[in-house]
Design an enzyme around this catalytic site. Structure first.
Site, PDB file in Angstrom:
ATOM      1  N   ASN A 208    -113.034 -17.626 -31.847  1.00  0.00           N
ATOM      2  CA  ASN A 208    -112.148 -18.777 -32.109  1.00  0.00           C
ATOM      3  C   ASN A 208    -111.128 -18.518 -33.112  1.00  0.00           C
ATOM      4  O   ASN A 208    -111.502 -18.437 -34.329  1.00  0.00           O
ATOM      5  CB  ASN A 208    -113.262 -19.866 -32.337  1.00  0.00           C
ATOM      6  CG  ASN A 208    -112.421 -21.209 -32.720  1.00  0.00           C
ATOM      7  OD1 ASN A 208    -111.207 -21.242 -32.661  1.00  0.00           O
ATOM      8  ND2 ASN A 208    -113.212 -22.272 -33.376  1.00  0.00           N
ATOM      9  N   TRP A 209    -109.969 -18.308 -32.661  1.00  0.00           N
ATOM     10  CA  TRP A 209    -109.025 -18.036 -33.602  1.00  0.00           C
ATOM     11  C   TRP A 209    -108.429 -19.108 -34.587  1.00  0.00           C
ATOM     12  O   TRP A 209    -107.760 -18.983 -35.532  1.00  0.00           O
ATOM     13  CB  TRP A 209    -107.509 -17.532 -32.888  1.00  0.00           C
ATOM     14  CG  TRP A 209    -107.990 -16.029 -32.160  1.00  0.00           C
ATOM     15  CD1 TRP A 209    -109.231 -15.385 -32.155  1.00  0.00           C
ATOM     16  CD2 TRP A 209    -106.953 -15.215 -31.555  1.00  0.00           C
ATOM     17  NE1 TRP A 209    -109.057 -14.064 -31.546  1.00  0.00           N
ATOM     18  CE2 TRP A 209    -107.900 -14.068 -30.769  1.00  0.00           C
ATOM     19  CE3 TRP A 209    -105.756 -15.340 -31.320  1.00  0.00           C
ATOM     20  CZ2 TRP A 209    -106.916 -13.358 -30.238  1.00  0.00           C
ATOM     21  CZ3 TRP A 209    -104.941 -14.533 -30.410  1.00  0.00           C
ATOM     22  CH2 TRP A 209    -105.654 -13.220 -30.093  1.00  0.00           C
ATOM     23  N   LYS A 210    -108.980 -20.260 -34.212  1.00  0.00           N
ATOM     24  CA  LYS A 210    -108.492 -21.562 -34.939  1.00  0.00           C
ATOM     25  C   LYS A 210    -107.016 -21.627 -34.984  1.00  0.00           C
ATOM     26  O   LYS A 210    -106.292 -20.979 -34.434  1.00  0.00           O
ATOM     27  CB  LYS A 210    -109.370 -21.678 -36.200  1.00  0.00           C
ATOM     28  CG  LYS A 210    -110.881 -21.695 -35.982  1.00  0.00           C
ATOM     29  CD  LYS A 210    -111.657 -21.913 -37.094  1.00  0.00           C
ATOM     30  CE  LYS A 210    -113.091 -21.762 -36.878  1.00  0.00           C
ATOM     31  NZ  LYS A 210    -114.146 -22.090 -38.080  1.00  0.00           N
TER      32      LYS A 210
ATOM     33  N   GLU B 126    -123.323 -24.464 -34.158  1.00  0.00           N
ATOM     34  CA  GLU B 126    -122.705 -24.079 -35.323  1.00  0.00           C
ATOM     35  C   GLU B 126    -123.166 -25.015 -36.423  1.00  0.00           C
ATOM     36  O   GLU B 126    -122.368 -26.110 -36.462  1.00  0.00           O
ATOM     37  CB  GLU B 126    -121.236 -24.078 -34.994  1.00  0.00           C
ATOM     38  CG  GLU B 126    -120.702 -23.342 -34.019  1.00  0.00           C
ATOM     39  CD  GLU B 126    -119.286 -22.882 -33.900  1.00  0.00           C
ATOM     40  OE1 GLU B 126    -118.794 -21.728 -33.893  1.00  0.00           O
ATOM     41  OE2 GLU B 126    -118.296 -23.605 -34.150  1.00  0.00           O
TER      42      GLU B 126
ATOM     43  N   SER C  43    -120.089 -18.127 -39.705  1.00  0.00           N
ATOM     44  CA  SER C  43    -120.057 -16.847 -40.658  1.00  0.00           C
ATOM     45  C   SER C  43    -120.831 -15.685 -40.067  1.00  0.00           C
ATOM     46  O   SER C  43    -121.471 -14.647 -40.403  1.00  0.00           O
ATOM     47  CB  SER C  43    -120.575 -17.107 -41.973  1.00  0.00           C
ATOM     48  OG  SER C  43    -120.021 -17.863 -42.713  1.00  0.00           O
TER      49      SER C  43
ATOM     50  N   GLY D 195    -115.373 -17.188 -35.850  1.00  0.00           N
ATOM     51  CA  GLY D 195    -114.264 -17.431 -36.295  1.00  0.00           C
ATOM     52  C   GLY D 195    -113.651 -16.392 -37.141  1.00  0.00           C
ATOM     53  O   GLY D 195    -113.060 -15.493 -36.267  1.00  0.00           O
ATOM     54  N   GLY D 196    -113.766 -16.348 -38.303  1.00  0.00           N
ATOM     55  CA  GLY D 196    -112.979 -15.452 -39.287  1.00  0.00           C
ATOM     56  C   GLY D 196    -112.984 -13.971 -38.454  1.00  0.00           C
ATOM     57  O   GLY D 196    -112.144 -13.205 -38.577  1.00  0.00           O
TER      58      GLY D 196
HETATM   59  P1  13P Z   1    -116.484 -18.632 -38.959  1.00  0.00           P
HETATM   60  O1  13P Z   1    -117.031 -17.476 -38.245  1.00  0.00           O
HETATM   61  O2  13P Z   1    -115.295 -18.262 -39.723  1.00  0.00           O
HETATM   62  O3  13P Z   1    -117.750 -19.069 -39.988  1.00  0.00           O
HETATM   63  O4  13P Z   1    -116.231 -19.907 -37.828  1.00  0.00           O
HETATM   64  C1  13P Z   1    -117.350 -20.273 -37.058  1.00  0.00           C
HETATM   65  C2  13P Z   1    -116.745 -20.924 -36.089  1.00  0.00           C
HETATM   66  O5  13P Z   1    -116.649 -22.247 -36.500  1.00  0.00           O
HETATM   67  C3  13P Z   1    -116.325 -20.593 -34.883  1.00  0.00           C
HETATM   68  O6  13P Z   1    -116.108 -21.600 -33.914  1.00  0.00           O
END
Ligand code: 13P
Length: 251
Positions: A9-11, A167, A213, A234-235
């Site tokens: 998820n690149w947000k 999550e 994370s 995410g990150g």
């Molecule tokens: P992180 O991996 O950056 O904590 O984000 C998780 C997330 O929200 C994936 O949708």
């Protein structure tokens, strides 16, 4: 047997250049991986460009949200047909940032999940408790309510299109990962709930990802849990090397 499914998820990150570079880098690094389903979910505006970069690869494309109406006067919203039109297979729905920052409700999320399935998209349906809810011993109640309301009215046939992503909100973007035991406890609870809502066979087929994370260093431990079938990242999904390493841990 559930095939592992790891999605990025690149947000609200990347730009037109770096999105394509990231997608092309992943397509190259992951071309020999066939035992894990892989997807990336870029911002809407880069979907077409990323679709081109992924063309012919084994990486599927997903959107970060979708609206439930098919078309019309819904300024700023994006329909299932539009997402299909730019080659999306998946849509993330009910992400905690949309629940808690934008204010999406279980009812809206339910409409989106239902519309996505009818429109031929595979929802990645996110659930998870806030830190204060966990500390108050409400994790199970909160997650069960989100699952029940999010999937309300869906037949067994339809629900099989869904991947659930657990999550915990306190683990998202914080560097604090749920322990494998904490993740497994909630994943097991979700699967038992699915068995009660549907039946054992449906519950046994639906994939449940963990997100919060997740990174190369904790992938093996999380993926070793009986009810953790994948990750929503995410990150770490913004770095070719990290995302590749995570997927290769599972191969
Ligand atoms: P992180 O991996 O950056 O904590 O984000 C998780 C997330 O929200 C994936 O949708």
């Amino acid at each position: 047997m559930r095939k592992p499914f790891i999605a990025g998820n690149w947000k609200m990150n990347t730009d037109s250049h770096s999105a394509v570079e990231l997608a092309s880098g992943l397509a190259g690094q992951l071309k020999d991986v066939h035992t894990v389903d892989i997807a990336v979910c870029p911002p809407f505006v880069y979907l077409s460009a990323v679709a081109k970069a992924l063309n012919g690869s084994n990486i599927a494309l997903g959107a970060q949200d979708v609206y439930f109406e098919p078309n019309g006067a819904y300024t700023g919203e994006i329909s299932c047909a539009m997402l299909k039109n730019v080659c999306c297979t998946y849509a993330i729905i009910g992400h905690s940032e949309r629940r808690h920052v934008i204010g999406e409700t279980d009812e809206l999320i339910n409409k989106k999940i239902s519309a996505a399935i009818s429109g031929g998209l595979l929802p990645i349906f996110c659930v998870g408790e806030l830190l204060e809810e966990r500390e108050a011993g409400k994790t199970e109640a909160v997650v069960a309510r989100q699952v029940k309301r999010g999937l309300a009215g869906l037949s067994s046939d339809k629900v099989l299109a869904v991947t659930i992503a657990y999550e915990p909100v306190w683990a998202i973007g914080t560097g604090v990962t749920a322990t494998a035991e904490q993740a497994q406890d909630v994943h097991r609870m979700i699967r038992q709930l699915l068995a009660a809502m549907y039946d054992g066979s449906v519950a046994g087929e639906i994939r449940i990802q963990y997100g919060g994370s997740a990174k190369p260093a904790n992938t093996a431990e999380l993926m070793a849990c009986a009810d953790v079938d994948g990750l929503l990242v995410g990150g770490a999904s913004l770095k070719v090397d990290d995302f590749t390493a995570m997927i290769k841990t599972v191969v």
